[in-house]
Design a protein around this motif. Structure first.
Motif, PDB file in Angstrom:
ATOM      1  N   GLN A   1       0.822  -1.198   0.000  1.00 21.55           N
ATOM      2  CA  GLN A   1       0.000   0.000   0.000  1.00 21.55           C
ATOM      3  C   GLN A   1       0.861   1.255   0.000  1.00 21.55           C
ATOM      4  OE1 GLN A   1      -2.480  -0.762   3.306  1.00 21.55           O
ATOM      5  NE2 GLN A   1      -3.809  -2.114   2.121  1.00 21.55           N
ATOM      6  N   ASN A   2       2.084   1.100   0.493  1.00 19.06           N
ATOM      7  CA  ASN A   2       2.983   2.240   0.484  1.00 19.06           C
ATOM      8  C   ASN A   2       3.794   2.316  -0.795  1.00 19.06           C
ATOM      9  OD1 ASN A   2       2.921   3.796   3.125  1.00 19.06           O
ATOM     10  ND2 ASN A   2       2.847   1.673   3.785  1.00 19.06           N
ATOM     11  N   GLY A   3       3.430   1.512  -1.771  1.00 15.64           N
ATOM     12  CA  GLY A   3       4.065   1.619  -3.074  1.00 15.64           C
ATOM     13  C   GLY A   3       5.351   0.845  -3.239  1.00 15.64           C
ATOM     14  N   HIS A   4       5.608  -0.113  -2.360  1.00 11.57           N
ATOM     15  CA  HIS A   4       6.807  -0.922  -2.541  1.00 11.57           C
ATOM     16  C   HIS A   4       6.448  -2.241  -3.206  1.00 11.57           C
ATOM     17  CE1 HIS A   4       8.774   1.883   0.100  1.00 11.57           C
ATOM     18  NE2 HIS A   4       7.832   1.695   1.010  1.00 11.57           N
ATOM     19  N   ALA A   5       7.396  -2.776  -3.932  1.00 10.86           N
ATOM     20  CA  ALA A   5       7.181  -4.104  -4.500  1.00 10.86           C
ATOM     21  C   ALA A   5       7.648  -5.145  -3.485  1.00 10.86           C
ATOM     22  CB  ALA A   5       7.968  -4.252  -5.783  1.00 10.86           C
ATOM     23  N   VAL A   6       6.843  -6.169  -3.286  1.00 12.69           N
ATOM     24  CA  VAL A   6       7.147  -7.122  -2.220  1.00 12.69           C
ATOM     25  C   VAL A   6       7.190  -8.537  -2.771  1.00 12.69           C
ATOM     26  CG1 VAL A   6       6.439  -7.999   0.008  1.00 12.69           C
ATOM     27  CG2 VAL A   6       5.949  -5.645  -0.586  1.00 12.69           C
ATOM     28  N   ALA A   7       8.167  -9.287  -2.343  1.00  9.39           N
ATOM     29  CA  ALA A   7       8.201 -10.718  -2.640  1.00  9.39           C
ATOM     30  C   ALA A   7       8.366 -11.463  -1.325  1.00  9.39           C
ATOM     31  CB  ALA A   7       9.354 -11.041  -3.566  1.00  9.39           C
ATOM     32  N   THR A   8       7.512 -12.447  -1.090  1.00  9.92           N
ATOM     33  CA  THR A   8       7.627 -13.232   0.138  1.00  9.92           C
ATOM     34  C   THR A   8       8.195 -14.602  -0.208  1.00  9.92           C
ATOM     35  OG1 THR A   8       5.651 -12.137   0.904  1.00  9.92           O
ATOM     36  CG2 THR A   8       6.389 -14.019   2.165  1.00  9.92           C
ATOM     37  N   LEU A   9       9.299 -14.925   0.404  1.00 10.94           N
ATOM     38  CA  LEU A   9       9.920 -16.225   0.132  1.00 10.94           C
ATOM     39  C   LEU A   9       9.741 -17.142   1.328  1.00 10.94           C
ATOM     40  CD1 LEU A   9      13.265 -15.068  -1.501  1.00 10.94           C
ATOM     41  CD2 LEU A   9      11.161 -15.750  -2.626  1.00 10.94           C
ATOM     42  N   ARG A  10       9.242 -18.324   1.061  1.00 10.60           N
ATOM     43  CA  ARG A  10       9.151 -19.324   2.129  1.00 10.60           C
ATOM     44  C   ARG A  10      10.089 -20.463   1.789  1.00 10.60           C
ATOM     45  NH1 ARG A  10       4.090 -18.440   0.803  1.00 10.60           N
ATOM     46  NH2 ARG A  10       2.983 -16.898   2.051  1.00 10.60           N
TER      47      ARG A  10
ATOM     48  N   GLY B   1      13.938 -16.918  -9.218  1.00 15.26           N
ATOM     49  CA  GLY B   1      12.797 -16.898 -10.139  1.00 15.26           C
ATOM     50  C   GLY B   1      11.539 -16.468  -9.431  1.00 15.26           C
ATOM     51  N   HIS B   2      11.314 -17.082  -8.300  1.00 18.73           N
ATOM     52  CA  HIS B   2      10.168 -16.777  -7.466  1.00 18.73           C
ATOM     53  C   HIS B   2      10.142 -15.307  -7.073  1.00 18.73           C
ATOM     54  CE1 HIS B   2       7.719 -20.090  -6.042  1.00 18.73           C
ATOM     55  NE2 HIS B   2       7.205 -19.235  -5.201  1.00 18.73           N
ATOM     56  N   MET B   3      11.316 -14.866  -6.634  1.00 23.77           N
ATOM     57  CA  MET B   3      11.437 -13.508  -6.133  1.00 23.77           C
ATOM     58  C   MET B   3      11.114 -12.510  -7.246  1.00 23.77           C
ATOM     59  SD  MET B   3      14.866 -11.914  -4.497  1.00 23.77           S
ATOM     60  CE  MET B   3      15.663 -11.400  -6.005  1.00 23.77           C
ATOM     61  N   ILE B   4      11.721 -12.734  -8.405  1.00 28.36           N
ATOM     62  CA  ILE B   4      11.530 -11.786  -9.505  1.00 28.36           C
ATOM     63  C   ILE B   4      10.067 -11.762  -9.935  1.00 28.36           C
ATOM     64  CG2 ILE B   4      12.104 -11.344 -11.920  1.00 28.36           C
ATOM     65  CD1 ILE B   4      14.892 -12.370 -11.315  1.00 28.36           C
ATOM     66  N   GLU B   5       9.510 -12.945 -10.032  1.00 27.82           N
ATOM     67  CA  GLU B   5       8.121 -13.040 -10.477  1.00 27.82           C
ATOM     68  C   GLU B   5       7.208 -12.255  -9.536  1.00 27.82           C
ATOM     69  OE1 GLU B   5       4.966 -16.584 -11.388  1.00 27.82           O
ATOM     70  OE2 GLU B   5       7.081 -17.076 -11.120  1.00 27.82           O
ATOM     71  N   GLN B   6       7.412 -12.481  -8.249  1.00 25.15           N
ATOM     72  CA  GLN B   6       6.547 -11.802  -7.278  1.00 25.15           C
ATOM     73  C   GLN B   6       6.749 -10.294  -7.293  1.00 25.15           C
ATOM     74  OE1 GLN B   6       5.950 -13.236  -3.275  1.00 25.15           O
ATOM     75  NE2 GLN B   6       6.817 -15.195  -3.863  1.00 25.15           N
TER      76      GLN B   6
END
Lengths: 349, 673
Positions: free
Chosen positions: B121-130, B142-147
């Protein structure tokens, strides 16, 4: 049980008892009178009264797990048929020897969701596809019931399977009803999985005989013509030494590789598409080759020990052999590729 | 082998899974009137959704502050180093937030989702890695970039205000499909980022690429090392920020990652959801303060608290247990449709009360107490027990009384909490849930407990200053609640009165001291003598005043901190059984199995095997075959000879009449372990 005394072993052996054959055995089982029939029925009736409560719990986001002595199949089947009629239901036999997670997911995808999805992909992908499907607002299937008899069954015990099932169960629109029979079934669930499953436990002791559940097991007291099943082989392997298991493993891996390559070749030539065209004995390993491999892996030191181990396997009909035209002996395991993979997965080497 | 018995439809030797598609809809049949049944369902839904909303907003708010500070950290991550950019430092540090989220991993999912949402909501791009998704470096990146590329897109779509959207989507599509870069190449991300921000918006817009590593402990350290190294290489081009979720302590970070990797991270610590704080707030809001819905009695409260504090620290499991308790209350208590309503509603629902309902009311223990209290008035008692209409007319009164009790209780309870907090006595300080636990435990009322007695005792010893603070704190608390509880207006005015008197006393003393400081020594001597005389009168005034204050509190506690079981028809609101909860959430399958096999009488009460209590171990031939086998098994030593087991089994059965050896063999077939 008295675990601390010196144990006095008896010299009696089972062989002094008469062996039954299949038909005789069935006749006897049929003729045995059932004890406490009335009381058992009463017990089942008492459990039946809880059906609305169970349904209420299911609809409120809990998943149900049933324990207690006695087969729970009939009662849960009744529950599913009388109460869980409003939505699609998937019934899984956990004790069925070849049931697998893939199988379950494929059933959900093909028969219930009926939507195109990538057929390839790991079980995790399928799981997350199903999970997402039941989160979507525009889905055709509102909710799904899954009834798993013996979620602690041998084939469903693996970490991966339980994790995927727990992910499915954590979806608010997928309701899971399961039964457990193993006395240590609770150990299957760690903190994370337990909270995903959100189990509510119910004791439904029925005293019903475990007929369907044990029909895939073999009795030692019944004469059989067939060789051991997978379960039997696993038992035998479990009691052998690590080296002996190593020999089995080498042969097993060779055979799997053999089946895959010959299937691939067949496909390439377009002759037959399926791997049941490949017989186990066609992809066996020659005696000399296997011996050499085992020596290289430090599993046997000389021919004699190798032979002894082989005899052990032959006695249990786990490894069989045949002579080629040129007189070389080919050793093979009389099982299909899937069964071999299954055994390899379950055994610890 | 399934020919042995009539097969059930799901027993097949060829299939393990069966699909059944739905048939006709299901009908509910209830034994009570449908109307009350529906009411109970409605009440349950209302109550639980209210409670759930409260819990959710509470949990969201509890973390609000920490999440905000994380967002601030992310936003400012690259600002303060901008001064050094010209210096071209020989190392690149990636800003990293270490998020301590408590030991209960199942709750983390929700938590990190919340963090990710706020960041987006604050305009950042987020990737969650588990860790589950990241088995090797390739698919991790790959996961990170995609997200990262997707979240931004989704977010922009939601916002729907920028004309550059389409272009971006096209670009990301082109980058995905058209370019020859594999999807795990960082070049792709860098290109995408540059395209989006450098060309589209020219100047720095504060948007960061945030990578959340949710379960740090489960990751392969090697993988993380590589990931950090790669990302730090790209630091010049991509404003990456790491968020590392840690469930244990900071030591784990130093244990798993080598120095070379740690030196690439600029770390800052944040903590989310401290278990104690969170639990206190939850219990306070939902269980103690909540005046609507149901309340937990002693046993369930203790059970819930114990499982939380001693077993798992899991808020989610606490909430689901609470939900189960609420469910059970509305499901099993036929009177529950009367809870959670005010007097008017109760009046409207009176006509629903059938004679059976009234009988149930008469059966409640609290009602019996009420009747016993009326005993001298014989007529009244007869009326209560015989006249249904009379009883019906009393019920709204009971309900109102109970609600009043709860409000007053909560005020008095909070007074105690305020007092014990301001006492200068560490041993007296208790957490709120523990105080509440004591309140539930003392059947004579909390004010009879040793603890409250000693609180009052300490109160007596306080000087006026301290007492004034307490009185003012209490007054402030009550003034927030006074609109709700008009009955306590008198107490309010008393408190105001006390506060005034106490402060006037203080003021005069303060003035005195100030005056004194200005006077010369000679004068001071004279005055001090006068003051001593005045003090004497003052101190008697003080003691009288403090006595009054303490007396006031004591009376207030005695009146309002009664035990809930003393309230008539408390059964409507208080859920007081723990048995079902324990069975549902802490089941003992082993115990059930052993009882079923070893003492079948517990489950099957038949005439044939009724045994004396003395001869529990005796093996009867009428018992189930598996029970006999189990008992024989218990009698054996370490090893069991199957033959002997068999013969022993036959021997037991022989008592009922001789059987064939063959016949004795069948149970072994049905052995299941």
């Amino acid at each position: 049980m008295n675990l601390y005394d010196v144990s006095h072993t008896s010299n009696n052996t089972l062989s002094s008892l008469p062996i039954l054959d299949q038909t005789e055995y069935i006749d006897i089982v049929k003729s045995v009178q059932i004890k406490h029939k009335a009381e058992r029925n009463l017990l089942v009736q008492l459990h039946q009264r809880q059906f609305p409560q169970w349904y209420f719990e299911l609809t409120n986001g809990f998943n149900l797990v049933f324990y207690g002595y006695g087969s729970k199949r009939q009662l849960l089947t009744l529950f599913a048929k009388t109460v869980l009629k409003d939505k699609p239901l998937l019934v899984v036999n956990g004790c069925f020897p070849s049931v697998s997670l893939k199988n379950i997911l494929a059933n959900i995808l093909d028969s219930i969701i009926k939507e195109s999805h990538g057929t390839s992909g790991s079980v995790e992908d399928h799981t997350s596809f199903i999970f997402d499907y039941f989160c979507r607002a525009d889905r055709a299937i509102d909710r799904l019931y899954i009834l798993i008899f013996n979620i602690d069954g041998v084939n469903l015990r693996s970490e991966r399977t339980q994790t995927c099932l727990s992910i499915l169960a954590s979806n608010p629109n997928i309701h899971l009803v399961a039964s457990v029979d193993h006395i240590n079934a609770g150990l299957l669930y760690d903190n994370v999985r337990a909270s995903r499953f959100n189990w509510v436990w119910h004791d439904i002791t029925t005293y019903e005989p475990y007929i369907a559940e044990t029909s895939f097991e073999n009795s030692i007291m019944i004469r059989r013509e067939k060789a051991l099943g997978i379960r039997g082989i696993e038992h035998v392997l479990g009691s052998l030494t690590e080296n002996a298991r190593g020999i089995f493993k080498i042969l097993c891996e060779h055979q799997i590789a053999g089946i895959s390559t010959s299937t691939a070749n067949n496909d390439g030539h377009g002759t037959s598409g399926k791997n049941h065209g490949v017989k186990p004995e066609d992809v066996g390993v020659a005696y000399g080759v296997l011996y050499k491999k085992c020596r290289e892996a430090w599993l046997v030191s000389n021919d004699l020990t190798f032979k002894t181990q082989l005899t052990e396997f032959r006695d249990h009909q786990i490894i069989q052999s045949r002579r080629m035209a040129d007189g070389t002996e080919i050793l093979y395991i009389p099982l299909s590729k899937d069964q071999l993979i299954n055994i390899l997965d379950n055994l610890e080497f | 082998m399934s020919e042995i018995q009539a097969r059930d439809p799901f027993d097949s030797i060829t299939k393990g899974c069966f699909v059944i598609l739905p048939g006709e809809p299901r009908l509910i049949d209830g034994t009570e009137s449908v109307e009350t049944l529906k009411l109970r369902v409605k009440e349950y839904e209302r109550t639980w959704s209210e409670m759930k909303n409260r819990i959710d907003s509470l949990l969201a708010n509890i973390n609000k502050f920490s999440i905000e500070s994380i967002v601030n950290f992310v936003t400012n991550a690259y600002n303060d180093t901008s001064n050094f950019q010209n210096l071209n430092l020989p190392y690149c540090e990636l800003p990293t937030a270490l998020v301590f989220a408590g030991i209960n991993i199942p709750d983390h999912d929700v938590l990190f989702k919340q963090v990710a949402r706020t960041l987006q909501q604050n305009g950042h791009a987020v990737a969650t890695l588990r860790s589950a998704d990241c088995s090797n470096l390739k698919n991790t990146i790959g996961h990170m970039i995609e997200q990262l590329m997707n979240t931004q897109k989704d977010y922009e779509k939601d916002e729907d205000e920028d004309e550059g959207i389409d272009e971006r989507i096209v670009f990301s599509k082109r980058a995905k499909g058209g370019s020859r870069l594999p999807k795990y190449d960082m070049q792709l991300l860098a290109g995408w980022y540059e395209h989006m921000y450098q060309t589209a918006r020219c100047n720095d817009n504060g948007s960061r690429l945030v990578v959340i590593i949710q379960d740090f402990e489960c990751f392969d350290p090697k993988l993380l090392e590589d990931l950090v190294l790669i990302c730090s290489e790209y630091r010049e081009r991509l404003p990456m920020v790491f968020l590392i979720g840690i469930a244990t302590t900071i030591e784990i970070l130093h244990d798993t990652l080598p120095k070379s990797t740690l030196s690439l991270l600029r770390m800052e610590k944040f903590s989310l959801l401290q278990p104690d704080q969170c639990f206190n707030a939850l219990v306070n809001e939902v269980i103690i303060e909540e005046s609507k819905g149901i309340k937990l009695g002693l046993a369930p409260f203790k059970y819930l608290t114990d499982t939380y504090l001693l077993l798992n620290y899991s808020i989610s499991s606490y909430v689901s247990k609470l939900q189960y308790a609420v469910m059970h209350h509305y499901y099993a208590n036929p009177l529950s449709f009367l809870s959670n309503i005010n007097r008017e509603e109760a009046q409207a629902r009176l006509y629903l009360l059938t004679d059976e309902h009234l009988e149930i009311i008469r059966m409640q223990t609290s009602f019996r107490k009420f009747v016993e209290a009326c005993l001298p008035n014989y007529q009244e008692v007869v009326k209560l027990l015989k006249d249904n209409n009379y009883l019906r007319s009393l019920i709204p009164g009971f309900i109102e009384e109970m609600q009043l009790y709860q409000k007053k209780f909560s005020v008095a309870f909070n007074f105690i909490y305020i007092i014990q907090k301001s006492l200068n006595e560490p041993s007296m300080r208790k957490q709120k849930y523990y105080l509440y636990f004591m309140a539930l435990q003392e059947t004579n009322g909390l004010c009879e407990s040793d603890y409250v007695k000693s609180v009052v005792l300490h109160l007596r010893k306080l000087d006026c200053m301290k007492l004034r603070e307490i009185v003012i704190a209490c007054k402030e608390y009550l003034s927030q609640r006074i609109d709700d509880i008009i009955e306590l207006t008198e107490a309010m005015s008393l408190l105001e009165n006390f506060a005034e008197k106490l402060s006037s006393n203080d003021d005069s003393e303060c003035e005195l001291e100030r005056e004194q400081a200005m006077l010369s020594i000679g004068e001071r001597l004279v005055r001090s003598r006068a003051k001593a005389a005045r003090n004497k009168t003052n101190s008697t005034n003080d003691t009288k005043l403090s006595k009054d204050v303490v007396g006031f509190f004591e009376a207030l506690f005695r009146d309002n901190l009664r035990h809930y079981s003393s309230i008539t028809l408390h059964e409507l609101i208080y859920y007081d059984t723990v048995h079902l909860l324990k069975k549902a959430f802490n089941a003992q399958p082993r115990e059930a199995l052993q009882t079923a096999l070893g003492q079948p009488n517990h489950y099957i009460r038949c005439d044939c095997c009724l045994e004396d209590q003395s001869a529990v171990d005796e093996i009867l031939s009428t018992q189930n075959d598996t029970c006999i086998l189990y008992k024989l098994y218990l009698e054996f030593g370490r090893l069991i000879n199957l033959y002997d087991w068999f013969v022993a089994f036959k021997h037991v059965l022989d008592k009922a009449g001789p059987i064939e050896m063959n016949e004795a063999q069948y149970p072994l077939r049905n052995r299941y372990s």
